[in-house]
Design a protein around this motif. Structure first.
Motif, PDB file in Angstrom:
ATOM      1  N   THR A 107      -0.678  21.018  72.235  1.00 27.33           N
ATOM      2  CA  THR A 107      -0.269  22.311  72.775  1.00 27.33           C
ATOM      3  C   THR A 107      -0.691  22.428  74.243  1.00 27.33           C
ATOM      4  O   THR A 107      -1.556  21.689  74.710  1.00 27.33           O
ATOM      5  CB  THR A 107      -0.901  23.476  72.001  1.00 27.33           C
ATOM      6  N   THR A 108      -0.076  23.342  74.936  1.00 26.15           N
ATOM      7  CA  THR A 108      -0.420  23.574  76.333  1.00 26.15           C
ATOM      8  C   THR A 108      -1.822  24.164  76.430  1.00 26.15           C
ATOM      9  O   THR A 108      -2.199  25.037  75.647  1.00 26.15           O
ATOM     10  CB  THR A 108       0.595  24.533  76.975  1.00 26.15           C
ATOM     11  N   LEU A 109      -2.559  23.670  77.400  1.00 25.82           N
ATOM     12  CA  LEU A 109      -3.948  24.081  77.561  1.00 25.82           C
ATOM     13  C   LEU A 109      -4.108  25.015  78.749  1.00 25.82           C
ATOM     14  O   LEU A 109      -3.423  24.885  79.757  1.00 25.82           O
ATOM     15  CB  LEU A 109      -4.833  22.849  77.764  1.00 25.82           C
ATOM     16  N   SER A 110      -5.033  25.961  78.624  1.00 23.01           N
ATOM     17  CA  SER A 110      -5.356  26.793  79.781  1.00 23.01           C
ATOM     18  C   SER A 110      -6.275  26.023  80.729  1.00 23.01           C
ATOM     19  O   SER A 110      -6.210  26.198  81.947  1.00 23.01           O
ATOM     20  CB  SER A 110      -6.012  28.101  79.349  1.00 23.01           C
ATOM     21  N   ASN A 111      -7.123  25.205  80.188  1.00 22.45           N
ATOM     22  CA  ASN A 111      -7.958  24.322  80.996  1.00 22.45           C
ATOM     23  C   ASN A 111      -8.502  23.211  80.119  1.00 22.45           C
ATOM     24  O   ASN A 111      -8.360  23.245  78.889  1.00 22.45           O
ATOM     25  CB  ASN A 111      -9.097  25.092  81.674  1.00 22.45           C
ATOM     26  N   ILE A 112      -9.101  22.229  80.746  1.00 25.65           N
ATOM     27  CA  ILE A 112      -9.674  21.115  79.997  1.00 25.65           C
ATOM     28  C   ILE A 112     -11.021  20.773  80.604  1.00 25.65           C
ATOM     29  O   ILE A 112     -11.208  20.868  81.827  1.00 25.65           O
ATOM     30  CB  ILE A 112      -8.735  19.895  79.977  1.00 25.65           C
ATOM     31  N   GLN A 113     -11.969  20.424  79.750  1.00 27.50           N
ATOM     32  CA  GLN A 113     -13.294  20.023  80.202  1.00 27.50           C
ATOM     33  C   GLN A 113     -13.560  18.594  79.763  1.00 27.50           C
ATOM     34  O   GLN A 113     -12.984  18.108  78.792  1.00 27.50           O
ATOM     35  CB  GLN A 113     -14.365  20.945  79.604  1.00 27.50           C
ATOM     36  N   TRP A 114     -14.424  17.946  80.510  1.00 26.46           N
ATOM     37  CA  TRP A 114     -14.868  16.600  80.159  1.00 26.46           C
ATOM     38  C   TRP A 114     -16.380  16.606  79.981  1.00 26.46           C
ATOM     39  O   TRP A 114     -17.104  17.244  80.761  1.00 26.46           O
ATOM     40  CB  TRP A 114     -14.468  15.593  81.234  1.00 26.46           C
ATOM     41  N   TYR A 115     -16.817  15.893  78.945  1.00 26.07           N
ATOM     42  CA  TYR A 115     -18.235  15.792  78.626  1.00 26.07           C
ATOM     43  C   TYR A 115     -18.608  14.330  78.440  1.00 26.07           C
ATOM     44  O   TYR A 115     -17.791  13.498  78.057  1.00 26.07           O
ATOM     45  CB  TYR A 115     -18.556  16.532  77.313  1.00 26.07           C
ATOM     46  N   LYS A 116     -19.907  14.039  78.674  1.00 25.74           N
ATOM     47  CA  LYS A 116     -20.460  12.724  78.399  1.00 25.74           C
ATOM     48  C   LYS A 116     -21.599  12.903  77.409  1.00 25.74           C
ATOM     49  O   LYS A 116     -22.445  13.798  77.570  1.00 25.74           O
ATOM     50  CB  LYS A 116     -20.977  12.062  79.674  1.00 25.74           C
ATOM     51  N   GLN A 117     -21.609  12.039  76.396  1.00 25.53           N
ATOM     52  CA  GLN A 117     -22.669  12.101  75.399  1.00 25.53           C
ATOM     53  C   GLN A 117     -23.303  10.718  75.282  1.00 25.53           C
ATOM     54  O   GLN A 117     -22.632   9.752  74.919  1.00 25.53           O
ATOM     55  CB  GLN A 117     -22.127  12.553  74.042  1.00 25.53           C
ATOM     56  N   ARG A 118     -24.577  10.654  75.580  1.00 17.08           N
ATOM     57  CA  ARG A 118     -25.297   9.398  75.421  1.00 17.08           C
ATOM     58  C   ARG A 118     -25.673   9.222  73.956  1.00 17.08           C
ATOM     59  O   ARG A 118     -25.792  10.217  73.220  1.00 17.08           O
ATOM     60  CB  ARG A 118     -26.548   9.388  76.296  1.00 17.08           C
ATOM     61  N   PRO A 119     -25.874   8.002  73.507  1.00 13.74           N
ATOM     62  CA  PRO A 119     -26.272   7.779  72.113  1.00 13.74           C
ATOM     63  C   PRO A 119     -27.505   8.593  71.754  1.00 13.74           C
ATOM     64  O   PRO A 119     -28.506   8.571  72.466  1.00 13.74           O
ATOM     65  CB  PRO A 119     -26.571   6.274  72.082  1.00 13.74           C
ATOM     66  N   GLY A 120     -27.405   9.353  70.659  1.00 13.51           N
ATOM     67  CA  GLY A 120     -28.514  10.187  70.224  1.00 13.51           C
ATOM     68  C   GLY A 120     -28.659  11.483  70.984  1.00 13.51           C
ATOM     69  O   GLY A 120     -29.571  12.262  70.705  1.00 13.51           O
ATOM     70  N   LYS A 150     -12.792  28.837  72.636  1.00  7.92           N
ATOM     71  CA  LYS A 150     -12.649  27.794  71.634  1.00  7.92           C
ATOM     72  C   LYS A 150     -12.239  26.502  72.306  1.00  7.92           C
ATOM     73  O   LYS A 150     -11.207  26.432  72.959  1.00  7.92           O
ATOM     74  CB  LYS A 150     -11.592  28.200  70.609  1.00  7.92           C
ATOM     75  N   LEU A 151     -13.050  25.491  72.166  1.00  4.08           N
ATOM     76  CA  LEU A 151     -12.741  24.174  72.701  1.00  4.08           C
ATOM     77  C   LEU A 151     -12.295  23.253  71.574  1.00  4.08           C
ATOM     78  O   LEU A 151     -12.924  23.221  70.520  1.00  4.08           O
ATOM     79  CB  LEU A 151     -13.962  23.563  73.383  1.00  4.08           C
ATOM     80  N   ILE A 152     -11.229  22.509  71.806  1.00  2.00           N
ATOM     81  CA  ILE A 152     -10.793  21.496  70.856  1.00  2.00           C
ATOM     82  C   ILE A 152     -11.106  20.147  71.471  1.00  2.00           C
ATOM     83  O   ILE A 152     -10.533  19.779  72.505  1.00  2.00           O
ATOM     84  CB  ILE A 152      -9.307  21.619  70.544  1.00  2.00           C
ATOM     85  N   PHE A 153     -12.008  19.418  70.825  1.00  2.00           N
ATOM     86  CA  PHE A 153     -12.479  18.153  71.360  1.00  2.00           C
ATOM     87  C   PHE A 153     -11.609  16.997  70.875  1.00  2.00           C
ATOM     88  O   PHE A 153     -11.131  16.979  69.734  1.00  2.00           O
ATOM     89  CB  PHE A 153     -13.911  17.885  70.913  1.00  2.00           C
ATOM     90  N   ARG A 164      -8.897  23.778  76.002  1.00  2.00           N
ATOM     91  CA  ARG A 164      -8.906  25.171  75.581  1.00  2.00           C
ATOM     92  C   ARG A 164      -7.458  25.636  75.491  1.00  2.00           C
ATOM     93  O   ARG A 164      -6.777  25.786  76.508  1.00  2.00           O
ATOM     94  CB  ARG A 164      -9.686  26.016  76.569  1.00  2.00           C
ATOM     95  N   PRO A 165      -6.912  25.826  74.273  1.00  2.00           N
ATOM     96  CA  PRO A 165      -5.495  26.190  74.128  1.00  2.00           C
ATOM     97  C   PRO A 165      -5.171  27.525  74.793  1.00  2.00           C
ATOM     98  O   PRO A 165      -5.990  28.439  74.793  1.00  2.00           O
ATOM     99  CB  PRO A 165      -5.304  26.276  72.612  1.00  2.00           C
ATOM    100  N   GLN A 166      -3.980  27.600  75.330  1.00  2.00           N
ATOM    101  CA  GLN A 166      -3.538  28.869  75.931  1.00  2.00           C
ATOM    102  C   GLN A 166      -3.444  29.969  74.892  1.00  2.00           C
ATOM    103  O   GLN A 166      -3.539  31.141  75.221  1.00  2.00           O
ATOM    104  CB  GLN A 166      -2.179  28.692  76.615  1.00  2.00           C
TER     105      GLN A 166
END
Lengths: 114, 114
Positions: free
Chosen positions: B27-40, B101-104, B92-94
């Motif tokens: 679906t069309t998004l209002s915005n998008i975020q990026w995250y980094k997750q290290r092990p643990g 609400k974030l959809i990962f 984040r859906p429009q």
């Protein structure tokens, strides 16, 4: 400044038990969201709260509930635990919970259900 | 339901090689975020993209948001061992009603060999 804090850091429960997880948002943040992250997957949205009211709910059963307190801290409750509830439970806070805001995640609570 | 697909699932590179991960939303998004997750660890916010066609750079990292606001990419130039971790996009859906609400996506796990 302190970031988002969560307690406990780790928890082991058995099937059928109940668990309460706690989250304190960043100072000044009034919105808290909860996510479940199963090993090897991305976080899944559970709830968002703002000013003590639920503003959004993901696709989780009624065994999952939450609340937010006047100081903006929050609790996530899970009843009748299942093995599949084993996951990292993440709390994220933002200023007002509006869709343009950045969310900041806490370190999470690792729940193991045996 | 609303989904965010992320590829590849895993990427192994030699130190110094480039790396790219792609996200595509149903679906069309209002915005998008990026995250980094290290092990643990827990997801750490990297950046948010809001405008159609937006491109942002952070040192060796380049983030793009598609013209239709349904896809995004993260490109790392000349990877280093410190880049190791799992990179998640979160849209984040429009139609999310304005709440946070974030959809990962499922994440791309990056391994860098020295």
């Amino acid at each position: 400044d302190a970031g988002v804090t969560q307690s406990p850091t780790h928890l082991i429960k058995t099937r059928g038990q109940h668990v309460t997880l706690r989250c304190s948002p960043i100072s000044g943040h009034k919105s808290v969201s909860w996510y479940q992250q199963v090993l090897g997957q991305g976080p899944q949205f559970i709830f968002q709260y703002y000013e003590k009211e639920e503003r959004g709910r993901g696709n989780f059963p009624d065994r999952f509930s939450a609340r937010q307190f006047p100081n903006y801290s929050s609790e996530l409750n899970v009843n009748a635990l299942l093995l599949g509830d084993s996951a990292l439970y993440l709390c994220a806070s933002s200023t007002t919970g509006q869709s343009v805001e950045t969310q900041y995640f806490g370190p999470g609570t690792r729940l193991l259900v045996l | 339901g609303q989904q965010v697909m992320q590829i590849p699932q895993y990427q192994h590179v030699q130190e110094g090689e480039d790396f790219t991960t792609y996200c595509n939303s149903s679906t069309t998004l209002s915005n998008i975020q990026w995250y980094k997750q290290r092990p643990g660890g827990h997801p750490v916010f990297l950046i948010q993209l809001v405008k159609s066609g937006e491109v942002k750079k952070q040192k060796r990292l380049t983030f793009q948001f598609g013209e239709a606001k349904k896809n995004s990419s993260l490109h790392i130039t000349a990877t280093q061992t410190t880049d190791v971790g799992t990179y998640f996009c979160a849209g984040r859906p429009q139609t999310s009603g304005g709440y946070n609400k974030l959809i990962f996506g499922a994440g791309t796990r990056l391994a860098v060999h020295p």
